[in-house]
Design a protein around this motif. Sequence first.
Motif, PDB file in Angstrom:
ATOM      1  N   SER A 139      36.327  43.814  45.282  1.00 31.37           N
ATOM      2  CA  SER A 139      36.031  44.366  46.603  1.00 31.37           C
ATOM      3  C   SER A 139      37.219  44.246  47.553  1.00 31.37           C
ATOM      4  N   GLU A 141      38.239  45.361  51.956  1.00 29.17           N
ATOM      5  CA  GLU A 141      37.739  45.848  53.233  1.00 29.17           C
ATOM      6  C   GLU A 141      38.606  47.001  53.700  1.00 29.17           C
ATOM      7  N   THR A 155      29.532  42.550  47.562  1.00 30.05           N
ATOM      8  CA  THR A 155      30.842  41.938  47.363  1.00 30.05           C
ATOM      9  C   THR A 155      31.072  41.759  45.870  1.00 30.05           C
TER      10      THR A 155
END
Length: 283
Positions: A139, A141, A155
Amino acid sequence: MSSYPDFPYQAEKDAALEYLRREAVSEDGWTTFDNKQGVTYQKKYVEGDPSAIPIVRGRGLVEGFTPQQFLALITYTGVRTTWDVRTEKAEVVKRFGRFLSEFYAIQRGIGWVVSPRDIVGCQDTIVSEDGSIERVQTSVEDSDRPPVSGRVRATLTLAGWVLINPNGYIPITIINNTVIPEIPGAISRASDVLHNKGYPPYISSDIKSLIRREDFDFDRRTFELDFLGKEGDTFQITFDSKIYSQGVAVEGGGDGIEASTDDNKVTIKVEKEREVQLRVVPS
């Protein structure tokens, strides 16, 4: 864009790759909870993880195919649902290199127990000199990919494959931190797809051109490749005669692109730099 953009998730990818390499060979804490279709299902509880969700691992053998042929099946988003029972949709949203990219995936829920989930992550493939392959996902962001209403943003600490390259069969390890215990079965499901349908076409040589998009559709038997052709580049696409029993035709290309076919390979020669949309279809 005449070159790949800088990759912003190097630290996340490196950590996931280190995790994959460690747990692919470790026996510490792993216990077997099932054996199905030649695949050993294992799990491990991670000390200090408050979720109490184990990581799972599958180990099995796939006969009759090379790691590159297996990789073609597990790489393309257009065929992922043929072997991944939980994925509803997957797409590459940004590309940073030949195999390096950012992806977005949606996983189906399980009744009222598990809500639909989505993942924003990065992925890479490492090919060793001996032909062995590691594929890793984790994962990340990205402010351009905020959470979506109705889905839980998952996640993904690690999802990975290790494909060893002996003669005649591929020892395969898959590792995933997930609530879904059937993940190890992806090995046998992917093997079934290869044996029943064949392997998707794939670029089987070095390539200097910049890949924009690369995917395959089993139903249409169409391999799609969009790229920025670099002058003087020559590369090959290998295809499976099980899918293309009557051979292949190359559509698109256009000015400055030369395509030729010999046995189960298509050779592409780039005579000048330009954006190219190329399709390999049944002849």
